[in-house]
Design an enzyme around this catalytic site. Structure first.
Site, PDB file in Angstrom:
ATOM      1  N   ASP A   1      -5.749   8.652  16.291  1.00 32.84           N
ATOM      2  CA  ASP A   1      -6.055   8.298  14.820  1.00 32.84           C
ATOM      3  C   ASP A   1      -6.766   7.294  14.684  1.00 32.84           C
ATOM      4  O   ASP A   1      -6.676   6.481  13.964  1.00 32.84           O
ATOM      5  CB  ASP A   1      -4.964   8.620  14.041  1.00 32.84           C
ATOM      6  CG  ASP A   1      -5.297   8.895  12.508  1.00 32.84           C
ATOM      7  OD1 ASP A   1      -6.315   9.454  12.462  1.00 32.84           O
ATOM      8  OD2 ASP A   1      -4.274   8.443  11.434  1.00 32.84           O
TER       9      ASP A   1
ATOM     10  N   GLY B   1       0.795   5.545   1.107  1.00 31.82           N
ATOM     11  CA  GLY B   1      -0.181   6.742   1.587  1.00 31.82           C
ATOM     12  C   GLY B   1       0.681   8.016   1.462  1.00 31.82           C
ATOM     13  O   GLY B   1       1.715   7.973   0.527  1.00 31.82           O
TER      14      GLY B   1
ATOM     15  N   ALA C   1       0.923  -1.294  -0.036  1.00 31.49           N
ATOM     16  CA  ALA C   1       0.219  -0.047   0.079  1.00 31.49           C
ATOM     17  C   ALA C   1       0.930   1.454   0.028  1.00 31.49           C
ATOM     18  O   ALA C   1       1.957   1.148   0.218  1.00 31.49           O
ATOM     19  CB  ALA C   1      -1.022  -0.101   1.131  1.00 31.49           C
TER      20      ALA C   1
ATOM     21  N   THR D   1       5.184   4.248   2.044  1.00 36.27           N
ATOM     22  CA  THR D   1       4.702   3.225   1.584  1.00 36.27           C
ATOM     23  C   THR D   1       5.068   1.843   2.346  1.00 36.27           C
ATOM     24  O   THR D   1       5.989   1.752   2.901  1.00 36.27           O
ATOM     25  CB  THR D   1       5.463   3.026   0.256  1.00 36.27           C
ATOM     26  OG1 THR D   1       5.341   4.291  -0.670  1.00 36.27           O
ATOM     27  CG2 THR D   1       5.031   1.840  -0.904  1.00 36.27           C
ATOM     28  N   VAL D   2       4.093   0.933   2.344  1.00 39.75           N
ATOM     29  CA  VAL D   2       4.188  -0.318   2.967  1.00 39.75           C
ATOM     30  C   VAL D   2       4.605  -1.513   1.986  1.00 39.75           C
ATOM     31  O   VAL D   2       3.768  -1.676   1.021  1.00 39.75           O
ATOM     32  CB  VAL D   2       2.771  -0.692   3.659  1.00 39.75           C
ATOM     33  CG1 VAL D   2       3.160  -1.871   4.490  1.00 39.75           C
ATOM     34  CG2 VAL D   2       2.712   0.506   4.778  1.00 39.75           C
TER      35      VAL D   2
END
Length: 648
Positions: free
Chosen positions: A137, A23, A21, A27-28
């Site tokens: 969050d 964001g 993923a 990044t993952v």
């Protein structure tokens, strides 16, 4: 487009296999930890943010916050580091989907499904709140639903310790996702455990209704509604939901933080109470009002989310029955197994309907008589009643347990080190003394484990600043710093420490160190004019070495005395050599041939050669002629020696 990081080895340890993923901040990737031979999720900050101290600090804060928690419902952070411009976190890899993914395909959820997801989330947040950490969050994107049924809370990048969470803003910007921001975060930038509770209530609303309570064209419109409008009851958007669910959501999302549950643990206890109080029909009622699991065609999903979190598998086939949220063969109330056919979820519908009819008849007969009494009991002595937390700070833990039990509360014990409160006594309670708590609710007793003792790390050979950092990392302090010369330790490095490595000190106590000034300079002594033996003694006494010794004739310096030295002055270090030049006495001369010469002529020749003349007359020496010399002609003697001249 191909990702340049895929296939690369990060920090010589993590081999990146694929991108999971991306964001706005990082990044993952799915990576393999080659050292421990396991899959990890590698969260890599975008390179253009690696120079931004605030983003790097958020990355490090995420690692520290998660590392303080060890909980089955929290995504573990294993490691953090940097490899060139690659700043990364190595985290637990959780194959599955996010709650956001589930809501996108399957919302709204039934109360059983929604509460089944919410319970492990609150359990994780409760552990964080117990550790003094506020997530800040909470949202569906940060709730991971693993393929094996686990529910995990991720991304503590905005988390802070409660004691330092007075500010929720950075450079004037709100931190968090606006759809889930509590009113106090919007107004004052203040975040505590109750802010997480508010966000969890909004997430529950969204699971039950399929939509967020407030929407707007721009974020400020949503934030304004959080501050000025109560979150509506879920039943307004999803008719048929029970009143207990409405009350639960509205309690968690009260605009006044003092009217909310004190933390996630309090809300979790109420969630469990509500779940136990609801009927099977209420638990399985969807937003459309239809009970799931009645043999009607499903919607392409199978959810199995028991009270403590069972398997979550999506999707299956289009004809899959919408199963009940507790696994087959498991009691709905206490999780104990029971045989099929006793009215559980596997009982045929006809038999279940007969049991329900009997129960409904009995309920109608009792409702009129019990309604008033139940209402009074609920608000005064039942689960709906409130009481205050007794003051037990300073009491032994056993006594404090008894006091809480007698007050109708459930004591939970956790420990922390405390320099002031004796070991075994209560240092604090959560909620604090005098604060409101639901009757039968949990009160955490924070029990002193006494002063914390930590092992002293090795400091010898470290630069001073590194020694200071090492002590701070070990939760100790740098004490007095003294300097001394050292022949073995380079300048600026620690020579010794006041407390030996491995000894244990109270946290925060100082450790003094001695830092090297390098080798000690030694003034070179003057030994010119001294005898060789005396010069050597002087040099060795000054911890210098006697270097090369040479001899040289000298008419001025006596034989055996030092004519010169190298170096003649300045400084040396211990063991450095000093070369010596030692006098071998006057130079040698050859006795001239003067035999047969007259005495006057012979004397002149000998004296010119630097010799002394002594006359010895034979037979009166009447002729004045040199008969011989002693030493004889051709002999080598020291200049200035006496030559005997025999004259006839």
């Amino acid at each position: 487009m191909s990702d340049p990081l895929v296939g690369r080895s990060v920090d010589g340890r993590y081999v990146v296999r694929s991108r999971v993923a991306r964001g706005g901040m990082a990044t993952v990737y799915l990576a393999t930890d080659t050292r421990l031979e396991r899959d990890v999720a590698l969260k890599v900050m975008h390179p253009h943010l690696a120079d931004d101290e605030q983003f790097v600090a958020r990355f490090h804060r995420e690692a520290r916050s998660a590392a303080r928690l060890s909980h089955p419902n929290v995504v573990a952070v294993y490691d953090q580091g940097a490899d060139g411009d690659c700043v990364y976190l190595a985290m637990e890899y959780v194959p599955g989907q996010t709650l956001r993914d589930l809501l996108a395909t399957s919302a709204p959820l039934s109360p059983r499904e929604a509460l089944g997801v919410l319970e492990p989330v609150l359990d994780a947040l409760g552990a964080a709140h117990r550790a003094g950490i506020v997530h800040r969050d909470v949202k569906p994107e940060n709730v991971l639903l693993a393929d094996d049924g686990r529910v995990k809370v991720a991304d503590f990048g905005l988390a802070r310790a409660a004691s330092s969470a007075a500010s929720g803003t950075t450079q004037g910007m709100l931190i968090g996702t606006v759809a889930y921001l509590s009113p106090e975060l919007v107004l004052r930038g203040v975040a505590d455990a109750r802010s997480d509770v508010y966000a969890a209530g909004v997430v529950l609303f969204e699971m039950l209704t399929g939509s967020q309570p407030f929407t707007g064209e721009v974020p400020i419109q949503v934030a304004y509604q959080h501050v000025n409008t109560d979150v509506p009851a879920p039943s307004e958007h999803a008719p048929g939901l029970p009143a207990e669910i409405d009350e639960l959501v509205q309690w968690a999302t009260s605009r006044d933080p003092d009217r909310r549950p004190a933390d996630a643990r309090v809300l979790l206890a109420e969630v469990r109470d509500v779940r136990a109080a609801l009927s099977e029909e209420d638990l399985d009622r969807t937003a459309a009002g239809a009970a799931a699991g009645a043999g009607e065609p499903g919607d392409g999903r199978t959810l199995a989310l028991p009270r403590t979190g069972a398997a979550l598998a999506l999707p299956l086939d289009d004809t899959a029955e919408h199963a009940r949220l507790a696994p087959s063969g498991t009691d709905q109330e206490d999780g104990t197994s029971r045989p099929a056919g006793d009215g559980g979820p596997d009982v045929p519908p006809a038999r279940r309907d007969r049991r329900r009819g009997l129960l409904l008849t009995l309920a109608v007969l009792l409702v009129g008589a019990l309604a008033t009494g139940v209402g009074l009991w609920w608000t005064s002595a039942g689960p709906g009643a409130w009481t205050t937390t007794p003051a037990v700070v300073g009491q032994p833990v056993a006594d404090a347990r008894s006091v809480l039990t007698e007050a109708g509360l459930q004591p939970e014990v956790t420990e922390r080190y405390d320099d002031e409160v004796p070991e075994g006594q209560v240092a604090a309670t959560e909620p604090g003394p005098g604060e409101q708590v639901r009757r039968g609710g949990a009160v955490t007793l924070v029990v002193s484990a006494g002063p914390e003792f930590v092992a002293v790390p090795p400091l010898a050979g470290l630069p001073l600043e590194e020694a200071r950092t090492t002590l701070e990392d070990a939760r100790l302090a740098l004490g007095d710093v003294t300097e001394e010369y050292s022949e073995d330790v380079a300048k600026g490095l620690v020579v010794s420490q006041s407390v030996a490595e491995g000894e244990r000190l109270r946290r925060g106590e100082p450790v003094a160190v001695v830092v090297s000034l390098g080798r000690q300079p030694i003034e070179v002594p003057t030994v010119v004019g001294s005898s060789r033996e005396q010069a050597e003694q002087t040099l060795t006494g000054a911890e210098l070495a006697v270097g090369e010794v040479t001899t040289q004739p000298s008419e001025e310096v006596a034989e055996g005395d030092v004519i010169a030295q190298d170096p003649a002055d300045g400084t040396l270090f211990r063991g450095d050599p000093v070369a010596l030049v030692v006098s071998s006495g006057p130079p040698l001369v050859t006795v001239p041939q003067v035999q047969g010469s007259q005495l006057r002529e012979a004397r002149a020749v000998l004296e010119e050669a630097g010799l002394e003349v002594e006359v010895e007359r034979l037979l009166g020496g009447i002729f004045g002629t040199v008969h011989s010399t002693d030493p004889p002609a051709g002999s080598e003697v020291r200049k200035g020696s006496t030559v005997v001249v025999r004259v006839v």
